[in-house]
Design a protein around this motif. Structure first.
Motif, PDB file in Angstrom:
ATOM      1  N   ALA A  61      -1.342  11.879  -1.568  1.00 24.41           N
ATOM      2  CA  ALA A  61      -0.922  10.905  -2.577  1.00 24.41           C
ATOM      3  C   ALA A  61       0.574  10.661  -2.419  1.00 24.41           C
ATOM      4  N   TYR A  62       1.310  11.741  -2.134  1.00 19.04           N
ATOM      5  CA  TYR A  62       2.718  11.619  -1.762  1.00 19.04           C
ATOM      6  C   TYR A  62       3.113  12.812  -0.915  1.00 19.04           C
ATOM      7  N   GLU A  92      -6.512  13.186   0.947  1.00 20.00           N
ATOM      8  CA  GLU A  92      -5.415  12.369   1.481  1.00 20.00           C
ATOM      9  C   GLU A  92      -4.137  12.654   0.708  1.00 20.00           C
ATOM     10  N   PHE A 104       0.797  -1.230   0.000  1.00 23.94           N
ATOM     11  CA  PHE A 104       0.000   0.000   0.000  1.00 23.94           C
ATOM     12  C   PHE A 104       0.828   1.278   0.000  1.00 23.94           C
ATOM     13  N   THR A 105       2.063   1.210   0.475  1.00 21.15           N
ATOM     14  CA  THR A 105       2.891   2.418   0.545  1.00 21.15           C
ATOM     15  C   THR A 105       4.325   2.137   0.117  1.00 21.15           C
ATOM     16  N   ASN A 114      -1.949   6.618  -6.426  1.00 21.20           N
ATOM     17  CA  ASN A 114      -1.052   6.888  -7.538  1.00 21.20           C
ATOM     18  C   ASN A 114      -1.131   5.752  -8.546  1.00 21.20           C
ATOM     19  N   THR A 156       6.898   9.613   1.635  1.00 23.15           N
ATOM     20  CA  THR A 156       5.859   8.583   1.697  1.00 23.15           C
ATOM     21  C   THR A 156       4.988   8.696   0.458  1.00 23.15           C
ATOM     22  N   ASN A 214       1.498   6.975  -1.267  1.00 25.31           N
ATOM     23  CA  ASN A 214       0.327   6.126  -1.110  1.00 25.31           C
ATOM     24  C   ASN A 214       0.076   5.475  -2.467  1.00 25.31           C
ATOM     25  N   LYS A 215       0.303   4.162  -2.565  1.00 26.47           N
ATOM     26  CA  LYS A 215       0.176   3.459  -3.843  1.00 26.47           C
ATOM     27  C   LYS A 215      -1.268   3.407  -4.334  1.00 26.47           C
ATOM     28  N   GLU A 216      -2.213   3.460  -3.437  1.00 21.70           N
ATOM     29  CA  GLU A 216      -3.619   3.405  -3.835  1.00 21.70           C
ATOM     30  C   GLU A 216      -4.070   4.698  -4.519  1.00 21.70           C
ATOM     31  N   SER A 241       7.965   4.079   1.074  1.00 22.22           N
ATOM     32  CA  SER A 241       8.517   5.159   1.895  1.00 22.22           C
ATOM     33  C   SER A 241      10.033   5.103   1.892  1.00 22.22           C
TER      34      SER A 241
END
Length: 185
Positions: A144-145, A142, A97-98, A163, A157, A159-161, A100
């Motif tokens: 995204a990065y 939220e 999901f992330t 992007n 960080t 957020n893969k969801e 980092s």
């Protein structure tokens, strides 16, 4: 009663005389030496953690010894020793999901990392406060990065969801560029 007082007086006298120490003799002067020497050494240690695996590399320079001639007959010994140490730590975590990255490094490397981030992140999402640079892109409220760079520190960080796969791949490549730039001095 008189016997007890006499014994107590003798004990106190004995303890007082036992606490006296003889005077310390003076230290003789150090003879002068005709040369000055300087030692310089440098140690560099890099620690990189990628997906739970830690890689450590270190290098050190051999001490150099330089001698200078003394111009006066009477000279005092002058010796100085200096060493510099460099430490770099990079930690990358790539989960489902992330993505980092965290890094700590010598302050003088901050400008090099800032240039890499400026070339690879959207300038529209950049804000600065003092010596801190923050790139933050919001999607639906939220992050995204988020990348925060300050003197000697970086925290990023993704957020893969929020992007695309293509964008996530670019962030991973960015992390590799940062790790490489920090390990090459």
């Amino acid at each position: 009663m008189r016997l007890i007082i006499t014994i107590a007086f003798m004990a106190c006298s004995y303890l007082a005389s036992a606490q006296k120490t003889p005077p310390t003799p003076p230290t003789p002067p150090t003879p002068p030496t005709p040369a000055t020497s300087t030692k310089v050494s440098s140690n560099t240690t890099s620690v990189v953690t990628i997906n739970g695996k830690t890689y450590v590399s270190s290098s050190s320079s051999t001490p150099e010894k330089k001698e200078a001639k003394s111009s006066s007959k009477k000279s005092k010994s002058s010796s100085s020793s200096s060493s510099s140490s460099s430490s770099t730590s990079v930690s990358v975590n790539n989960s489902d999901f992330t993505y980092s990255i965290r890094a700590s490094f010598d302050d003088y490397k901050t400008e090099k990392i800032r240039k890499i981030l400026m070339d690879n992140l959207e300038k529209d999402h950049l804000s600065t406060k003092g010596d801190t640079y923050t790139w933050k892109k919001l999607e639906d409220g939220e992050a995204a990065y988020s990348y925060v760079l300050s003197e000697g520190r970086l925290k990023g960080t993704v957020n893969k969801e929020l992007n695309s796969n293509n964008a996530v791949d670019k962030f991973i490549i960015l992390g590799e560029k940062i790790s490489e730039a920090l390990s090459n001095d």
